[in-house]
Each structure stands twice: as C-alpha cells, then as structure tokens.
Design a protein around this motif. Sequence first.
Motif, short mmCIF file in Angstrom:
data_model
loop_
_atom_site.label_atom_id
_atom_site.label_comp_id
_atom_site.label_asym_id
_atom_site.label_seq_id
_atom_site.Cartn_x
_atom_site.Cartn_y
_atom_site.Cartn_z
N ILE A 136 -25.20 -40.30 12.85
CA ILE A 136 -25.24 -40.12 14.35
C ILE A 136 -26.44 -40.13 14.95
N VAL A 137 -27.80 -39.42 14.06
CA VAL A 137 -28.94 -39.41 14.74
C VAL A 137 -29.75 -40.81 14.60
N GLY A 138 -29.03 -41.71 14.00
CA GLY A 138 -29.74 -43.11 13.91
C GLY A 138 -30.43 -43.56 12.70
N ARG A 139 -30.12 -42.67 11.58
CA ARG A 139 -30.45 -43.08 10.37
C ARG A 139 -29.30 -43.60 9.59
N HIS A 140 -29.67 -44.13 8.25
CA HIS A 140 -28.71 -44.87 7.49
C HIS A 140 -28.09 -43.96 6.65
N GLY A 141 -26.84 -43.27 6.86
CA GLY A 141 -26.15 -42.47 5.85
C GLY A 141 -25.12 -43.28 5.15
N GLY A 142 -24.14 -43.79 5.75
CA GLY A 142 -23.31 -44.77 5.07
C GLY A 142 -22.20 -44.01 4.49
N SER A 143 -21.65 -44.64 3.64
CA SER A 143 -20.54 -44.46 2.85
C SER A 143 -20.87 -43.61 1.22
N CYS A 144 -20.20 -43.16 0.55
CA CYS A 144 -20.29 -42.46 -0.74
C CYS A 144 -19.63 -43.44 -1.65
N ARG A 145 -19.91 -43.17 -3.04
CA ARG A 145 -19.23 -43.89 -4.03
C ARG A 145 -18.03 -42.87 -4.37
N PRO A 146 -16.89 -43.43 -4.64
CA PRO A 146 -15.77 -42.65 -5.36
C PRO A 146 -16.25 -42.01 -6.53
N PRO A 147 -15.54 -40.70 -6.74
CA PRO A 147 -14.60 -40.25 -6.23
C PRO A 147 -14.63 -39.50 -4.94
N ARG A 148 -15.66 -39.56 -4.16
CA ARG A 148 -15.85 -38.82 -3.00
C ARG A 148 -15.19 -39.64 -2.01
N PHE A 149 -14.31 -39.19 -1.07
CA PHE A 149 -13.49 -39.66 0.03
C PHE A 149 -14.09 -39.42 1.16
N PRO A 150 -13.78 -40.28 2.40
CA PRO A 150 -14.48 -39.97 3.41
C PRO A 150 -13.86 -38.62 4.29
N LEU A 151 -14.56 -37.86 5.09
CA LEU A 151 -14.24 -36.75 5.59
C LEU A 151 -12.76 -36.94 6.37
N LEU A 152 -11.96 -35.99 6.42
CA LEU A 152 -10.76 -35.96 7.04
C LEU A 152 -10.99 -36.14 8.40
N TRP A 203 -22.31 -26.85 6.02
CA TRP A 203 -21.81 -27.73 5.29
C TRP A 203 -22.40 -28.01 3.94
N ASP A 204 -23.84 -27.61 3.93
CA ASP A 204 -24.42 -27.97 2.63
C ASP A 204 -23.63 -27.06 1.75
N SER A 205 -23.01 -26.16 1.95
CA SER A 205 -22.39 -25.28 0.89
C SER A 205 -20.79 -25.60 0.72
N ARG A 206 -20.58 -26.72 1.27
CA ARG A 206 -18.94 -27.15 1.15
C ARG A 206 -18.79 -28.34 0.30
N VAL A 207 -17.67 -28.66 -0.22
CA VAL A 207 -17.37 -29.65 -1.20
C VAL A 207 -17.65 -31.16 -0.59
N GLU A 208 -17.70 -31.13 0.69
CA GLU A 208 -18.06 -32.28 1.60
C GLU A 208 -19.26 -32.68 1.84
N PHE A 209 -20.34 -31.88 1.48
CA PHE A 209 -21.64 -31.71 2.06
C PHE A 209 -22.07 -33.29 1.93
N VAL A 210 -21.99 -34.06 0.95
CA VAL A 210 -22.86 -35.22 1.04
C VAL A 210 -22.12 -36.15 2.12
N GLN A 211 -20.91 -36.18 2.25
CA GLN A 211 -20.36 -36.86 3.35
C GLN A 211 -20.77 -36.35 4.92
N ALA A 212 -20.83 -34.95 4.89
CA ALA A 212 -21.22 -34.31 6.09
C ALA A 212 -22.48 -34.77 6.52
N ILE A 213 -23.45 -34.65 5.78
CA ILE A 213 -24.80 -35.15 5.94
C ILE A 213 -25.18 -36.56 6.12
#
Length: 313
Positions: free
Chosen positions: A277-293, A261-271
């Motif tokens: 999921i593992v209990g850290r704080h990932g959270g949202s991204c700023r636009p123009p990034r959208f949530p994952l499909l 996923w690190d080499s995909r366009v959605e790498f920020v959202q994926a990470i």
Amino acid sequence: MTAPTTPPAPTSPPDPTAARHRPWRGVLVATALPLGRDLSVDYDRYAEHCAWLVANGCDGVVPNGSLGEYQVLTPEERTRVVETAVAAIGGARVMPGVAAYGSAEARRWAEQAAEAGCGAVMLLPPNAYRADERAVTAHYAEVAKAGLPVVAYNNPIDTKVDLVPELLARLHGEGHIHGVKEFSGDVRRAYRIAELAPELDLLIGADDVLLELAVAGAKGWVAGYPNALPKASVELYRAAVAGDLTTALPLYRQLHPLLRWDSRVEFVQAIKLSMDIVGRHGGSCRPPRFPLLPEQEAAVRAATEKAVAAGLA
C-alpha cells in the motif's frame, strides 16, 4: 515450562567489549522477504529493501526470522538471504535468525552468520517439542560455541517453551546469551529481568507493546512494521526510549491499529500488504500461509491508508 525453584546463578561481570559493541541495540527490522510471482526469492529487491530501511533511520536488519519466512526456505536460500543483507548494509548490524529443530543445525547457521561477517545471531529455544530447562540450556550453550553473541528469542506462544526471567538470568550468567527479544507480551517481565540480570539487554519483541517496554528500559526493538513505515516507527522508538511521551504517545496511538497485527497469526501477510500500500514490494507469501481474509485485508488496508493520510509513511 515452570520457573526454576533454585535461585538463579549470579550474572557474569560486564564484558567491556560487549559494552562498546552491542549490535542488537536500536531498531533492527525483522525483514519481510520479497518473492517473485513464482514465489522465488527476489534477492535484488531484498538488498534494496535492507538499504532502504537503513537509509530511513533503522539501525540494522534481522533476516531469516519468522517474518522472513525462514521455515519455508531451502538451505541455499537461507544462506543467500544472509549474504545479501550483509552485502547491502555491512555485516555489523545484521543479526540473522538461526532457529532450527536441532542444536547442531542451529550452530551451523550461527557459524554461517559468522563467516558472512554478521555481528550477532538471534536464537529461539528448541521448538521441535516442549523442551525442559536442561535442554534449553544445552541448546544455547551449543550455539554460543559458534563465537557470535547470541540474542535469545522468547516466543512461548508459538514455541510452547517459556524463557522466564529466572532462566534468562541463568543463561546470561553462564555466558550463553547477551540479550533477549521478549515476545511474551507480559511487560512486567522487563523489571524482573532487570533485577536478575542487569547486563542482559531487553529487546522489544512485539510491536504492540513497544511503548510499555521502552519505558521499562528496553535497549532495542526487533521490529515488524518498520518494513512499511520506517521513519514514523523509528521516531516512535527514539521518543519512547528517551522518555519523551509528548511525542511518543500520540504516535503510538496512531500506529497501534497496525502494530497490533505483529502479534497476530497473520502478521506476515498484514505487514506485506501494508508494504504494498505504501509503495514498497510486499507481495505474496509461500504456503502454508494463505492470503488474508477479505475482512482482514480491509482492516489492514484502512489502517495503513489512515497512517499514510496522517503523513506517517
């Protein structure tokens, strides 16, 4: 960019100081940036995240990279992110991204990093347009004047400027760069770079070619997925660079559904999702990034939960 037709300039002699102190070596995490519900930067959480990464075996951090969403930060935020990382883990192992459209602006970011006490900076080539070799060389020369060692970042997929091995050797020979984060995905380049510029440190730039570049002699990893899985990622890197394939290969196979996923366009959202999921704080991204499909989220969630079940978190 086409490769230069003339032979590359000879590489500079080894710098004894740099040999003793190369802060870009090892696992440096391109840090994701925690944002609040209003999408403001949560600096306290970011400081805790940097400290947590080092406590879990990572060697340092790279703030203000693409994973840190530097493109959508204000100058004040970008400055404070670097200062927060330095305060959290010390400046020696903080290598900020200093990319900017203009060379003068990139140099100013490098100067800010020096003032904050950072050990090095990471620099993309000019990316406002498809720069030619003269412009690339002048860009790196200008930022090097700030006085910190520069690690080039080759990402021809996004920048459309390719730092081919011959050009990297020239930049190194002229004293403008000390290392390169290689994100082209072409693992064959590792051997050509080593031939042309043996003192230029190759850093793994894409998580999903970690094993191949480690075996080829990489000296470091500017990493994405350690944001969520630092211990397993560090174990994988250490085993790979040591040539311990008995340890590295099974780990690589287990982690690769996430690493790619690190080499995909959605790498920020994926990470960031894996961090949640593992209990850290990932959270949202700023636009123009959208949530994952939904199907993308399901794939990342399934792969992360499988890694957790295998004890890799």
